[in-house]
Design a protein around this motif. Structure first.
Motif, PDB file in Angstrom:
ATOM      1  N   ALA A 184       5.923 -10.128   3.766  1.00 31.63           N
ATOM      2  CA  ALA A 184       5.797  -9.923   5.210  1.00 31.63           C
ATOM      3  C   ALA A 184       5.404 -11.232   5.893  1.00 31.63           C
ATOM      4  O   ALA A 184       4.906 -12.162   5.260  1.00 31.63           O
ATOM      5  N   GLU A 185       5.600 -11.309   7.187  1.00 29.56           N
ATOM      6  CA  GLU A 185       5.306 -12.539   7.918  1.00 29.56           C
ATOM      7  C   GLU A 185       3.816 -12.895   7.897  1.00 29.56           C
ATOM      8  O   GLU A 185       3.458 -14.062   8.032  1.00 29.56           O
ATOM      9  N   ASP A 186       2.958 -11.896   7.697  1.00 31.07           N
ATOM     10  CA  ASP A 186       1.525 -12.193   7.624  1.00 31.07           C
ATOM     11  C   ASP A 186       1.109 -12.678   6.241  1.00 31.07           C
ATOM     12  O   ASP A 186      -0.079 -12.903   5.983  1.00 31.07           O
TER      13      ASP A 186
ATOM     14  N   TYR B 299       3.255  -1.189   1.480  1.00 34.67           N
ATOM     15  CA  TYR B 299       2.221  -2.202   1.290  1.00 34.67           C
ATOM     16  C   TYR B 299       1.111  -1.584   0.469  1.00 34.67           C
ATOM     17  O   TYR B 299       0.487  -0.604   0.886  1.00 34.67           O
ATOM     18  N   CYS B 300       0.893  -2.094  -0.717  1.00 37.50           N
ATOM     19  CA  CYS B 300      -0.088  -1.532  -1.645  1.00 37.50           C
ATOM     20  C   CYS B 300      -1.001  -2.660  -2.117  1.00 37.50           C
ATOM     21  O   CYS B 300      -0.585  -3.503  -2.922  1.00 37.50           O
ATOM     22  N   LEU B 301      -2.215  -2.713  -1.602  1.00 39.42           N
ATOM     23  CA  LEU B 301      -3.105  -3.841  -1.862  1.00 39.42           C
ATOM     24  C   LEU B 301      -3.464  -3.973  -3.344  1.00 39.42           C
ATOM     25  O   LEU B 301      -3.573  -5.082  -3.870  1.00 39.42           O
ATOM     26  N   SER B 302      -3.634  -2.852  -4.033  1.00 39.84           N
ATOM     27  CA  SER B 302      -3.958  -2.940  -5.459  1.00 39.84           C
ATOM     28  C   SER B 302      -2.812  -3.592  -6.231  1.00 39.84           C
ATOM     29  O   SER B 302      -3.048  -4.370  -7.171  1.00 39.84           O
ATOM     30  N   TYR B 303      -1.585  -3.309  -5.852  1.00 40.00           N
ATOM     31  CA  TYR B 303      -0.435  -3.951  -6.480  1.00 40.00           C
ATOM     32  C   TYR B 303      -0.386  -5.445  -6.136  1.00 40.00           C
ATOM     33  O   TYR B 303      -0.065  -6.280  -6.984  1.00 40.00           O
TER      34      TYR B 303
ATOM     35  N   VAL C 228      -5.577   1.530   3.985  1.00 42.40           N
ATOM     36  CA  VAL C 228      -4.642   0.756   3.185  1.00 42.40           C
ATOM     37  C   VAL C 228      -4.352   1.535   1.903  1.00 42.40           C
ATOM     38  O   VAL C 228      -5.251   2.120   1.291  1.00 42.40           O
ATOM     39  N   TRP C 229      -3.087   1.561   1.492  1.00 39.53           N
ATOM     40  CA  TRP C 229      -2.673   2.303   0.298  1.00 39.53           C
ATOM     41  C   TRP C 229      -3.142   1.564  -0.953  1.00 39.53           C
ATOM     42  O   TRP C 229      -2.919   0.357  -1.108  1.00 39.53           O
ATOM     43  N   LEU C 230      -3.785   2.311  -1.843  1.00 32.52           N
ATOM     44  CA  LEU C 230      -4.220   1.797  -3.142  1.00 32.52           C
ATOM     45  C   LEU C 230      -3.703   2.748  -4.206  1.00 32.52           C
ATOM     46  O   LEU C 230      -3.983   3.947  -4.159  1.00 32.52           O
ATOM     47  N   PHE C 231      -2.964   2.234  -5.168  1.00 34.38           N
ATOM     48  CA  PHE C 231      -2.417   3.116  -6.210  1.00 34.38           C
ATOM     49  C   PHE C 231      -3.011   2.778  -7.566  1.00 34.38           C
ATOM     50  O   PHE C 231      -3.041   1.621  -7.983  1.00 34.38           O
TER      51      PHE C 231
END
Length: 546
Positions: free
Chosen positions: A274-276, A296-300, A353-356
């Motif tokens: 992503a641009e960010d 968008y998955c921060l843990s990944y 935020v998604w965390l898997f």
């Protein structure tokens, strides 16, 4: 005055340019990264398989999901007579394959005067051919199921179904044919593709047979998922996910050692970020490389950093590691922005935020994320030191240390020796697993936390091979070697005993029909995150090959 105005205008334009450039974190890198990804694109090797024999479905309460296949006849039964007499048959190719199916219809009596319509249904496991798909109950698209109706206007030629297929079994049903004409179905074959070549590791001569079988099935699982990226599943999704990439790359290091494929995936994810600067959790290759923009998955994302470190160690490719260092920094920076004043990760600090961590209903992931972030921080700093970049990130070790202290203070039940998670103080295996992997607990504490949790009937236990990978990792990390070996045997070994020739996406011995998508036929029965026994067996031969 004019000079001053010009200076102000120039500064304003410079600031505007900076803002514009800041809108895309990797603007100056994307083109070169995607070019390098394309240069690392592997060749797909082609293997042709003929069907082995004809089979019939047999209901069996002991078999996986209640169905098994029994040999019915040789292929000559199909090839040597009118298909209008056969009408329906199931073919077994003898192994799981990913690629394209070809068949031939030949005239046996009179001339074709109308089209022929045939339905082909492909399956990875027997129950897929014995479960009514309609009305559709799954939460994913019905179109993932591999049933194709082919209308043939002209026969006496080879016909290839254009859709890529993944499976072992194939049901053929005649839906319509001209009454005054006859034909036979002959010369069918499957052209399978994979970027994996020969396995470059070997087992010791005295390896137990069940471990050998687990190793073989793990290798076949990885082989099927190694296409022009590491796919998570060749039947469904057929894309690159960061979480699968990490585990596949580990398994690859101890089997095919195709490091160029790992390199390609790392560059693709970076070039399509992503641009960010944050990574997308998964990407597609066709019609041209692009991300799933809503994913968008921060843990990944933090596991991307660990993947790059392990890739560097395995390949020695400093150029790629230096090239992608800005991506590593950005993922850590983003993760740190979720820490609260007590150095505890807060999933909702900036908006959810998604965390898997696992497909397990009700799993609270706040404590597992605290552990994963500590682990990723330490691994990212290890990479920084190798690249002589530690001056840029001198605060990371302190952040990691403070998070570990906070975890022991805020999340640890000292009386029971276990970690709790969330407002309801959930007890789960994943909380203990990630605190062990992160090094928050010493060996004695780690063993107590894990053994206590695994003995509790009300604790949330792992539900997928993805989660079980980290359970084995934690056991090895804290010296529970015998338990690690037995869990591998009882979990992956149980799949082998149930007839798996590739390992499954979802496997709960207590519920074979469990599906994160509300309908088990859409589950992937050849899934990337399930391939890691080959990693453990070869990385720790003193544990798993004895």
């Amino acid at each position: 005055m004019k000079i001053m105005r010009k200076l102000i205008v120039s500064m304003a334009l410079l600031c505007l340019a900076c803002v514009i450039n800041a809108q895309d974190y990797y603007k100056t890198h994307r083109e070169s990264w995607l070019k390098k990804a394309e240069e690392a694109k592997p060749e797909l090797f082609q293997t042709t398989y003929s069907p082995q024999y004809l089979v019939k479905s047999v209901a069996d309460p002991i078999a996986f999901q209640g169905w098994k296949m029994e040999r019915f006849d040789d292929m000559s039964y199909l090839y040597d007579q009118s298909f209008k007499k056969v009408k329906e048959v199931i073919v077994d190719f003898g192994k799981h394959m990913t690629g394209f199916y070809t068949f031939h219809l030949k005239t046996t009596d009179k001339a074709q005067d109308a089209p022929i319509r045939i339905k082909f249904t492909f399956a990875e496991v027997p129950a897929e051919l014995n479960t009514s798909l309609d009305p559709w109950k799954g939460t994913l698209s019905r179109a993932w199921m591999q049933d194709e109706i082919i209308t043939v206007s002209q026969i006496d030629q080879d016909i290839t179904i254009p859709r890529r297929i993944s499976g072992r079994y194939m049901k053929i049903e005649l839906l319509a044919a001209p009454p005054d004409f006859d034909f036979a179905l002959t010369n069918m074959y499957f052209t399978a593709y994979s970027s994996a070549k020969e396995v470059k590791t070997t087992l010791q001569d005295n390896v137990p047979q069940d471990i050998r079988e687990i190793n073989d099935v793990a290798i076949e699982t990885l082989r099927e998922c190694m296409q022009t990226v590491y796919e998570d599943g060749p039947k469904r999704d057929m894309r690159l996910w960061i979480g699968d990439l990490y585990l596949e790359s580990l398994a690859n290091m101890y089997s095919f050692q195709n490091h160029e494929l790992t390199k390609r995936c790392l560059y693709l994810l970076a070039g399509l970020a992503a641009e960010d600067g944050n990574l997308h959790a998964n990407i597609f290759e066709k019609p041209e490389p692009h991300p799933q923009y809503s994913s968008y998955c921060l843990s990944y994302n933090l596991l991307y950093n660990v993947t790059l470190l392990e890739y560097l160690k395995a390949s020695g490719d400093m150029e790629t590691a230096k090239d992608l260092w800005p991506v590593v920094k950005r993922q850590v920076e983003d993760a740190m922005s979720y820490l609260d004043e007590n150095n505890i990760f807060n999933q909702n600090k900036k908006g959810y935020v998604w965390l898997f961590f696992d497909w397990r209903d009700g799993l609270d992931v706040s404590t597992p994320m605290q552990g994963l972030m500590i682990f990723a921080l330490d691994k990212s700093y290890e990479l920084a030191k190798i690249l002589n970049k530690e001056d840029e990130v001198r605060d990371w070790p302190l952040v990691s240390k403070n998070m570990a202290k906070a975890a022991r203070k805020e999340l640890y039940d000292k009386n029971r020796g276990i970690f709790l998670s969330g407002s309801n103080n959930q007890i789960s295996s994943m909380s203990q697993i990630w605190m062990i992997i992160s090094g928050v607990l010493n060996q004695k504490e780690s063993q107590k936390a894990l053994k206590t949790t695994l003995s509790m009937d009300d604790a949330v236990y792992p539900g997928t091979p993805y989660a079980y990978h980290y359970l084995i990792e934690a056991m090895v990390a804290c010296g529970m070697n015998e338990e690690a070996k037995e869990y591998m045997r009882s979990y992956w070994g149980a799949m082998v005993k149930k007839g798996a020739d590739t390992f499954w996406e979802q496997w709960d011995p207590e519920n074979e029909f469990l599906s994160p998508y509300n309908f088990f036929p859409v589950n992937s029965y050849c899934h990337a995150w399930s391939c890691t026994p080959v990693y453990f067996i070869h990385k720790y031969p003193e544990v798993f090959q004895k």
